[in-house]
Design a protein around this motif. Structure first.
Motif, PDB file in Angstrom:
ATOM      1  N   VAL A  80      42.185  36.756  11.714  1.00 54.10           N
ATOM      2  CA  VAL A  80      42.456  37.307  10.374  1.00 54.10           C
ATOM      3  C   VAL A  80      43.051  38.711  10.491  1.00 54.10           C
ATOM      4  CG1 VAL A  80      41.372  38.122   8.242  1.00 54.10           C
ATOM      5  CG2 VAL A  80      40.723  35.910   9.191  1.00 54.10           C
ATOM      6  N   THR A  81      42.507  39.504  11.412  1.00 50.01           N
ATOM      7  CA  THR A  81      43.011  40.871  11.633  1.00 50.01           C
ATOM      8  C   THR A  81      44.476  40.836  12.060  1.00 50.01           C
ATOM      9  OG1 THR A  81      40.803  41.603  12.270  1.00 50.01           O
ATOM     10  CG2 THR A  81      42.626  43.026  12.909  1.00 50.01           C
ATOM     11  N   GLU A  82      44.794  39.907  12.948  1.00 50.72           N
ATOM     12  CA  GLU A  82      46.172  39.777  13.442  1.00 50.72           C
ATOM     13  C   GLU A  82      47.121  39.382  12.304  1.00 50.72           C
ATOM     14  OE1 GLU A  82      48.487  37.113  16.716  1.00 50.72           O
ATOM     15  OE2 GLU A  82      46.376  37.539  17.132  1.00 50.72           O
ATOM     16  N   LEU A  83      46.661  38.454  11.445  1.00 50.33           N
ATOM     17  CA  LEU A  83      47.483  38.027  10.307  1.00 50.33           C
ATOM     18  C   LEU A  83      47.689  39.161   9.310  1.00 50.33           C
ATOM     19  CD1 LEU A  83      46.026  34.448   9.680  1.00 50.33           C
ATOM     20  CD2 LEU A  83      48.328  34.996  10.458  1.00 50.33           C
ATOM     21  N   LEU A  84      46.621  39.910   9.036  1.00 47.06           N
ATOM     22  CA  LEU A  84      46.711  41.044   8.112  1.00 47.06           C
ATOM     23  C   LEU A  84      47.683  42.087   8.657  1.00 47.06           C
ATOM     24  CD1 LEU A  84      45.683  42.572   5.580  1.00 47.06           C
ATOM     25  CD2 LEU A  84      43.882  43.534   7.004  1.00 47.06           C
ATOM     26  N   SER A  85      47.574  42.338   9.949  1.00 43.20           N
ATOM     27  CA  SER A  85      48.453  43.306  10.603  1.00 43.20           C
ATOM     28  C   SER A  85      49.914  42.865  10.492  1.00 43.20           C
ATOM     29  CB  SER A  85      48.045  43.444  12.067  1.00 43.20           C
ATOM     30  OG  SER A  85      48.897  44.334  12.722  1.00 43.20           O
ATOM     31  N   ALA A  86      50.175  41.573  10.740  1.00 44.89           N
ATOM     32  CA  ALA A  86      51.543  41.042  10.655  1.00 44.89           C
ATOM     33  C   ALA A  86      52.070  41.143   9.225  1.00 44.89           C
ATOM     34  CB  ALA A  86      51.573  39.594  11.127  1.00 44.89           C
ATOM     35  N   LEU A  87      51.195  40.842   8.247  1.00 47.40           N
ATOM     36  CA  LEU A  87      51.585  40.886   6.835  1.00 47.40           C
ATOM     37  C   LEU A  87      52.000  42.300   6.423  1.00 47.40           C
ATOM     38  CD1 LEU A  87      51.712  39.354   4.078  1.00 47.40           C
ATOM     39  CD2 LEU A  87      49.384  40.146   3.680  1.00 47.40           C
ATOM     40  N   VAL A  88      51.176  43.273   6.786  1.00 48.61           N
ATOM     41  CA  VAL A  88      51.471  44.670   6.412  1.00 48.61           C
ATOM     42  C   VAL A  88      52.720  45.157   7.133  1.00 48.61           C
ATOM     43  CG1 VAL A  88      50.622  47.051   6.492  1.00 48.61           C
ATOM     44  CG2 VAL A  88      49.066  45.199   5.853  1.00 48.61           C
ATOM     45  N   ARG A 125      74.683  64.879   1.346  1.00 50.36           N
ATOM     46  CA  ARG A 125      73.419  64.286   0.883  1.00 50.36           C
ATOM     47  C   ARG A 125      73.552  62.782   0.679  1.00 50.36           C
ATOM     48  NH1 ARG A 125      71.467  68.693  -3.652  1.00 50.36           N
ATOM     49  NH2 ARG A 125      71.149  70.404  -2.190  1.00 50.36           N
ATOM     50  N   PHE A 126      72.450  62.071   0.933  1.00 47.71           N
ATOM     51  CA  PHE A 126      72.447  60.627   0.677  1.00 47.71           C
ATOM     52  C   PHE A 126      71.033  60.177   0.288  1.00 47.71           C
ATOM     53  CE2 PHE A 126      71.521  61.118   5.197  1.00 47.71           C
ATOM     54  CZ  PHE A 126      70.541  60.180   5.458  1.00 47.71           C
ATOM     55  N   PRO A 127      70.939  59.096  -0.512  1.00 43.34           N
ATOM     56  CA  PRO A 127      69.631  58.597  -0.940  1.00 43.34           C
ATOM     57  C   PRO A 127      69.184  57.373  -0.122  1.00 43.34           C
ATOM     58  CG  PRO A 127      71.322  57.704  -2.365  1.00 43.34           C
ATOM     59  CD  PRO A 127      72.035  58.462  -1.259  1.00 43.34           C
ATOM     60  N   ALA A 128      67.909  57.051  -0.225  1.00 43.00           N
ATOM     61  CA  ALA A 128      67.361  55.815   0.358  1.00 43.00           C
ATOM     62  C   ALA A 128      65.999  55.574  -0.279  1.00 43.00           C
ATOM     63  CB  ALA A 128      67.217  55.940   1.871  1.00 43.00           C
ATOM     64  N   THR A 129      65.604  54.302  -0.384  1.00 43.74           N
ATOM     65  CA  THR A 129      64.281  53.965  -0.925  1.00 43.74           C
ATOM     66  C   THR A 129      63.610  52.966   0.004  1.00 43.74           C
ATOM     67  OG1 THR A 129      65.074  54.270  -3.189  1.00 43.74           O
ATOM     68  CG2 THR A 129      63.024  53.038  -2.925  1.00 43.74           C
ATOM     69  N   VAL A 130      62.345  53.252   0.328  1.00 46.28           N
ATOM     70  CA  VAL A 130      61.568  52.388   1.208  1.00 46.28           C
ATOM     71  C   VAL A 130      60.349  51.894   0.440  1.00 46.28           C
ATOM     72  CG1 VAL A 130      60.440  52.223   3.452  1.00 46.28           C
ATOM     73  CG2 VAL A 130      62.279  53.844   3.131  1.00 46.28           C
ATOM     74  N   ARG A 131      60.019  50.628   0.643  1.00 44.84           N
ATOM     75  CA  ARG A 131      58.929  50.026  -0.129  1.00 44.84           C
ATOM     76  C   ARG A 131      57.985  49.237   0.775  1.00 44.84           C
ATOM     77  NH1 ARG A 131      60.140  45.609  -4.845  1.00 44.84           N
ATOM     78  NH2 ARG A 131      57.997  45.079  -5.312  1.00 44.84           N
ATOM     79  N   LEU A 132      56.703  49.271   0.457  1.00 43.98           N
ATOM     80  CA  LEU A 132      55.713  48.441   1.152  1.00 43.98           C
ATOM     81  C   LEU A 132      55.253  47.381   0.161  1.00 43.98           C
ATOM     82  CD1 LEU A 132      54.091  47.827   3.664  1.00 43.98           C
ATOM     83  CD2 LEU A 132      52.453  49.589   3.020  1.00 43.98           C
ATOM     84  N   LEU A 133      55.670  46.135   0.393  1.00 45.39           N
ATOM     85  CA  LEU A 133      55.503  45.076  -0.603  1.00 45.39           C
ATOM     86  C   LEU A 133      54.042  44.752  -0.910  1.00 45.39           C
ATOM     87  CD1 LEU A 133      58.309  42.638   0.629  1.00 45.39           C
ATOM     88  CD2 LEU A 133      58.469  44.353  -1.164  1.00 45.39           C
ATOM     89  N   VAL A 134      53.153  44.857   0.080  1.00 42.42           N
ATOM     90  CA  VAL A 134      51.750  44.475  -0.147  1.00 42.42           C
ATOM     91  C   VAL A 134      50.849  45.663  -0.454  1.00 42.42           C
ATOM     92  CG1 VAL A 134      51.891  42.402   1.279  1.00 42.42           C
ATOM     93  CG2 VAL A 134      51.218  44.568   2.329  1.00 42.42           C
ATOM     94  N   LYS A 156      44.143  50.846  12.206  1.00 40.69           N
ATOM     95  CA  LYS A 156      45.170  51.894  12.143  1.00 40.69           C
ATOM     96  C   LYS A 156      46.546  51.228  12.217  1.00 40.69           C
ATOM     97  CE  LYS A 156      46.772  56.213  14.204  1.00 40.69           C
ATOM     98  NZ  LYS A 156      47.041  56.873  12.949  1.00 40.69           N
ATOM     99  N   PHE A 157      47.386  51.546  11.255  1.00 36.64           N
ATOM    100  CA  PHE A 157      48.719  50.943  11.209  1.00 36.64           C
ATOM    101  C   PHE A 157      49.791  51.974  11.527  1.00 36.64           C
ATOM    102  CE2 PHE A 157      46.407  47.958   8.511  1.00 36.64           C
ATOM    103  CZ  PHE A 157      46.895  46.744   8.969  1.00 36.64           C
ATOM    104  N   GLN A 158      50.770  51.550  12.309  1.00 31.13           N
ATOM    105  CA  GLN A 158      52.003  52.303  12.493  1.00 31.13           C
ATOM    106  C   GLN A 158      53.114  51.361  12.042  1.00 31.13           C
ATOM    107  OE1 GLN A 158      52.049  53.412  16.722  1.00 31.13           O
ATOM    108  NE2 GLN A 158      51.686  55.519  16.093  1.00 31.13           N
TER     109      GLN A 158
END
Length: 204
Positions: free
Chosen positions: A6-14, A33-42, A145-147
């Motif tokens: 489960v930990t491995e799946l959660l890690s892969a999902l994030v 100058r330039f823009p960018a947007t980053v998103r974390l879906l979960v 801990k996530f990187q």
């Protein structure tokens, strides 16, 4: 065993849902100058925004990007080891927007001040060299801990307007002939004219 799975799946999902919503320009001029947007879906579902993770933007060379992409899983990395230049205003905090339920960070004033190029061989020129903007964040979720990191589409760095057309040629070639799942930055040296015509037609 179940907990480990489960930990491995959660890690892969994030890890795999950290995406670039608005890509930086692929032909990038220094001191512009330039823009960018980053998103974390979960992030909204997992309440990750409560930890207010900071996202950093840096520019990496082809070699550095491939080193990071092929680094062993589970081994902590240092973002400082992956950098080929100086970007101003390169930090932002992930924020939750209740109406859209999105967790993202918008960089509005990124600016590349300095670039470290690799040594050229033979007929190579600076407009052939591809870089990528690396977005990186770290946080903890319970005891994990996530990187997380993600790469922009390849970018070509120019310092003068007269380099733009050749830089655009490098970008169009990469966008047109890169295959899914490729080794980062890899594109064929030559293609049949029919394929090239199709790509030129799509672009113009």
């Amino acid at each position: 065993e179940l907990l480990a799975g489960v930990t491995e799946l959660l890690s892969a999902l994030v890890t795999r849902t950290f995406v670039i919503e608005k890509q930086p320009p692929q032909v990038m001029k220094t001191n512009t100058r330039f823009p960018a947007t980053v998103r974390l879906l979960v992030a909204g579902v997992l309440n990750i925004h409560m930890a207010a993770p900071v996202v950093y933007a840096s520019i990496v060379s082809e070699t550095q990007a491939n080193q990071l992409a092929s680094a062993s899983a589970g081994v902590l990395k240092r973002k400082e080891d992956y950098n080929s230049g100086d970007i101003l205003n390169n930090q932002g905090t992930m924020e939750y927007v209740a109406e859209t339920r999105k967790v993202s960070v918008s960089f509005k004033n990124l600016q590349l001040k300095k670039i470290k190029r690799t040594e050229k061989k033979g007929t190579e020129c600076v407009m052939d060299e591809k870089f990528s903007i690396l977005f990186w964040t770290e946080f903890s979720l319970n005891d994990l801990k996530f990187q997380l990191w993600t790469f922009s589409l390849p970018v070509v760095v120019i310092v003068h307007g007269n380099q733009e057309s050749q830089a655009l040629a490098t970008v169009v070639w990469d966008n047109g002939f890169a295959e899914l799942g490729r080794r980062l930055f890899y594109v064929p040296e030559s293609v049949p004219w029919g394929q090239a015509a199709e790509v030129l037609n799509m672009k113009w």
